[in-house]
Design an enzyme around this catalytic site. Structure first.
Site, PDB file in Angstrom:
ATOM      1  N   ARG A 171       8.376  18.011  -3.716  1.00 17.85           N
ATOM      2  CA  ARG A 171       9.069  16.892  -3.071  1.00 17.85           C
ATOM      3  C   ARG A 171      10.220  16.488  -3.976  1.00 17.85           C
ATOM      4  O   ARG A 171      10.222  16.775  -5.171  1.00 17.85           O
ATOM      5  CB  ARG A 171       8.105  15.717  -2.841  1.00 17.85           C
ATOM      6  CG  ARG A 171       7.482  15.189  -4.109  1.00 17.85           C
ATOM      7  CD  ARG A 171       6.389  14.170  -3.854  1.00 17.85           C
ATOM      8  NE  ARG A 171       5.970  13.574  -5.122  1.00 17.85           N
ATOM      9  CZ  ARG A 171       6.528  12.514  -5.674  1.00 17.85           C
ATOM     10  NH1 ARG A 171       7.530  11.901  -5.072  1.00 17.85           N
ATOM     11  NH2 ARG A 171       6.109  12.044  -6.826  1.00 17.85           N
ATOM     12  N   ARG A 175      15.225   7.427  -3.588  1.00 15.42           N
ATOM     13  CA  ARG A 175      14.996   5.979  -3.676  1.00 15.42           C
ATOM     14  C   ARG A 175      16.083   5.269  -2.894  1.00 15.42           C
ATOM     15  O   ARG A 175      17.265   5.462  -3.177  1.00 15.42           O
ATOM     16  CB  ARG A 175      15.074   5.532  -5.135  1.00 15.42           C
ATOM     17  CG  ARG A 175      13.904   5.974  -5.940  1.00 15.42           C
ATOM     18  CD  ARG A 175      13.902   5.208  -7.225  1.00 15.42           C
ATOM     19  NE  ARG A 175      12.948   5.797  -8.131  1.00 15.42           N
ATOM     20  CZ  ARG A 175      13.001   5.643  -9.446  1.00 15.42           C
ATOM     21  NH1 ARG A 175      13.962   4.932  -9.983  1.00 15.42           N
ATOM     22  NH2 ARG A 175      12.094   6.195 -10.218  1.00 15.42           N
ATOM     23  N   ARG A 248       9.456  29.512 -20.756  1.00 13.62           N
ATOM     24  CA  ARG A 248      10.902  29.346 -20.876  1.00 13.62           C
ATOM     25  C   ARG A 248      11.135  28.679 -22.223  1.00 13.62           C
ATOM     26  O   ARG A 248      10.290  27.930 -22.723  1.00 13.62           O
ATOM     27  CB  ARG A 248      11.458  28.454 -19.756  1.00 13.62           C
ATOM     28  CG  ARG A 248      11.502  29.116 -18.402  1.00 13.62           C
ATOM     29  CD  ARG A 248      12.556  30.216 -18.320  1.00 13.62           C
ATOM     30  NE  ARG A 248      13.906  29.677 -18.275  1.00 13.62           N
ATOM     31  CZ  ARG A 248      14.998  30.390 -18.527  1.00 13.62           C
ATOM     32  NH1 ARG A 248      14.899  31.659 -18.878  1.00 13.62           N
ATOM     33  NH2 ARG A 248      16.200  29.849 -18.474  1.00 13.62           N
ATOM     34  N   ARG A 279      22.157  19.870 -20.385  1.00 13.42           N
ATOM     35  CA  ARG A 279      22.415  18.454 -20.641  1.00 13.42           C
ATOM     36  C   ARG A 279      22.915  18.230 -22.053  1.00 13.42           C
ATOM     37  O   ARG A 279      22.752  19.093 -22.922  1.00 13.42           O
ATOM     38  CB  ARG A 279      21.180  17.609 -20.367  1.00 13.42           C
ATOM     39  CG  ARG A 279      19.944  17.956 -21.192  1.00 13.42           C
ATOM     40  CD  ARG A 279      18.759  17.119 -20.721  1.00 13.42           C
ATOM     41  NE  ARG A 279      17.569  17.336 -21.540  1.00 13.42           N
ATOM     42  CZ  ARG A 279      16.445  16.667 -21.398  1.00 13.42           C
ATOM     43  NH1 ARG A 279      16.343  15.708 -20.496  1.00 13.42           N
ATOM     44  NH2 ARG A 279      15.399  16.910 -22.174  1.00 13.42           N
ATOM     45  N   GLU A 299      21.722  21.264 -24.798  1.00 11.91           N
ATOM     46  CA  GLU A 299      20.494  22.037 -24.528  1.00 11.91           C
ATOM     47  C   GLU A 299      20.819  23.245 -23.656  1.00 11.91           C
ATOM     48  O   GLU A 299      21.327  23.092 -22.545  1.00 11.91           O
ATOM     49  CB  GLU A 299      19.465  21.165 -23.786  1.00 11.91           C
ATOM     50  CG  GLU A 299      18.726  20.213 -24.680  1.00 11.91           C
ATOM     51  CD  GLU A 299      17.549  19.544 -23.962  1.00 11.91           C
ATOM     52  OE1 GLU A 299      17.128  20.006 -22.887  1.00 11.91           O
ATOM     53  OE2 GLU A 299      17.071  18.531 -24.497  1.00 11.91           O
ATOM     54  N   TYR A 346       2.184  22.237 -18.745  1.00 10.09           N
ATOM     55  CA  TYR A 346       3.243  21.323 -19.155  1.00 10.09           C
ATOM     56  C   TYR A 346       2.663  19.921 -19.254  1.00 10.09           C
ATOM     57  O   TYR A 346       2.153  19.375 -18.283  1.00 10.09           O
ATOM     58  CB  TYR A 346       4.413  21.338 -18.163  1.00 10.09           C
ATOM     59  CG  TYR A 346       5.497  20.388 -18.604  1.00 10.09           C
ATOM     60  CD1 TYR A 346       6.348  20.744 -19.650  1.00 10.09           C
ATOM     61  CD2 TYR A 346       5.624  19.125 -18.049  1.00 10.09           C
ATOM     62  CE1 TYR A 346       7.306  19.863 -20.111  1.00 10.09           C
ATOM     63  CE2 TYR A 346       6.576  18.239 -18.498  1.00 10.09           C
ATOM     64  CZ  TYR A 346       7.420  18.608 -19.527  1.00 10.09           C
ATOM     65  OH  TYR A 346       8.358  17.735 -19.997  1.00 10.09           O
ATOM     66  N   ASP A 348       3.280  15.873 -20.556  1.00  9.88           N
ATOM     67  CA  ASP A 348       4.076  14.801 -21.152  1.00  9.88           C
ATOM     68  C   ASP A 348       3.294  14.265 -22.350  1.00  9.88           C
ATOM     69  O   ASP A 348       2.091  14.512 -22.478  1.00  9.88           O
ATOM     70  CB  ASP A 348       4.323  13.682 -20.139  1.00  9.88           C
ATOM     71  CG  ASP A 348       5.375  14.071 -19.103  1.00  9.88           C
ATOM     72  OD1 ASP A 348       6.307  14.809 -19.461  1.00  9.88           O
ATOM     73  OD2 ASP A 348       5.253  13.632 -17.932  1.00  9.88           O
TER      74      ASP A 348
END
Length: 365
Positions: A171, A175, A248, A279, A299, A346, A348
């Site tokens: 998805r 917003r 990666r 970025r 990066e 992955y 956080d």
């Protein structure tokens, strides 16, 4: 045995485990092959600025217990992640919100924005998306996809969007408010004084040895403790017997500039495919710095090979099947595996901490 636990890796999982074990009266030794503690959250001080050496680390969580836990070691500031996207010198706010829609189409109300998106999705007419490109177009239409998703995603993955599976983008949050706060989490911020304060707080009073390669003296090191906590690559631990897991990687180019403010924001994404980096970070803005100079980091996403740092697990069918075999093997051993590389997922930061605390609760309670 000299130690209760040998902990391989001084990142967040290893540091939290060591801290909790010490509270239970256990003796730990932490080793790391790098010349510093903290794993990927390590900050290097340059010109009085805490530089995130291994990419932006922005702490965010909805879990008050985790938030209180980390704030017990260092106070966190009020930094809110509000990245900006640069597409061919046009600037757009992220995440996709009413500011973005105004910048794209000059629409001023949620109703107008929804109408434009619905019309573009209808024009695309994709009913069963077969790849990432079709999936994105079916969710947001051509403008957002072309300017803000396509180039960035292709650089990130090193593949054409038409070659990437649709499930990568389940998805795309839209917003319909003028809110540039990237994360929905209740708590977010950066440790005042950098992440080293958090790691040093966790490891206070625990023996650490740096620049130690576990695999060079594996047998000898393992003989030092009753149990091993391993936070490195699980396939490497088992000598790649079922094959290598894929990742990666990223290359970072750090520059110190003789100016106070380079881009006015901590994170600016470059979404055009012809710009090779994804970025630019400007580190002083993570802590509202007012230093005379500034440090920026570009990066560059890159293919991973054995001599590069593995950052993002590629959780496709092939890799997940290989990992399942290693996981089954690990469950037969008296070894604790934890963290992003050992669990091949992955994470956080708050998730790594939660994983380590859950593991400790299971072992020590």
């Amino acid at each position: 045995m000299k130690y209760d636990y040998l902990i391989v890796g001084a990142g967040l999982f290893g540091a939290v485990f060591a801290h909790e074990a010490k509270k239970k009266g256990k003796k730990c030794l932490i080793i790391d092959k790098r010349p510093h503690l903290g794993g990927n959250v390590y900050c290097e001080e340059v010109e009085g600025i805490n530089v995130h050496k291994y990419g932006a680390h922005i702490f965010h969580t909805n879990d008050k217990t985790i938030w209180d836990y980390v704030n017990g070691f260092v106070e966190f500031n009020r930094y809110t992640n509000s990245p900006v996207a640069n597409y061919k010198n046009e600037l757009y706010n992220l995440p996709f919100n009413m500011n973005t829609f105004y910048q794209l189409w000059k629409v001023k109300t949620p109703e107008e924005a929804k109408a434009v998106i619905a019309e573009q999705v209808r024009e695309v007419g994709v009913k069963n998306p077969k790849n990432l490109e079709e999936q994105a177009l079916s969710l947001v239409g051509k403008d957002i996809y072309k300017k803000l998703i396509k180039g960035y995603t292709e650089k990130q993955w090193g593949r054409k969007a038409t070659e990437l599976p649709a499930f990568i983008i389940k998805r795309l949050p839209l917003r319909f408010t003028f809110d540039n706060n990237y994360f929905n989490d209740k708590y977010q911020g950066i440790p005042i004084g950098g992440y080293n304060k958090l790691v040093n707080g966790l490891l206070d009073g625990i023996e650490t040895r740096l620049e130690v390669d576990f695999f060079k003296d594996k047998t000898e090191l393992m003989s030092l403790a009753n149990q091993v906590v391993f936070t490195g690559k699980i396939d490497e631990f088992y000598d790649y017997r079922y094959g290598k897991l894929e990742y990666r990687s990223l290359d970072f180019k750090h520059e110190t500039l003789d100016m106070e403010n380079y881009q006015g924001n901590a994170v600016v994404n470059y979404t055009a495919s012809e710009i090779p980096y994804t970025r630019i970070l400007e580190h002083k803005h993570f802590e509202f710095g007012t230093q005379k100079k500034t440090v920026i980091t570009k990066e560059y996403p890159t293919e991973w090979s054995g001599n590069k740092e593995p950052y993002y697990p590629i959780n496709d069918t092939r890799n997940n099947e290989i990992f399942t075999k290693y996981k089954a093997l690990s469950e037969q051993d008296n070894i604790i595996f934890g963290g992003r590389l050992a669990e091949y997922k992955y994470y956080d930061m708050h998730q790594v901490i939660a994983s380590a605390l859950a593991k400790c609760k299971k072992i020590f309670n």
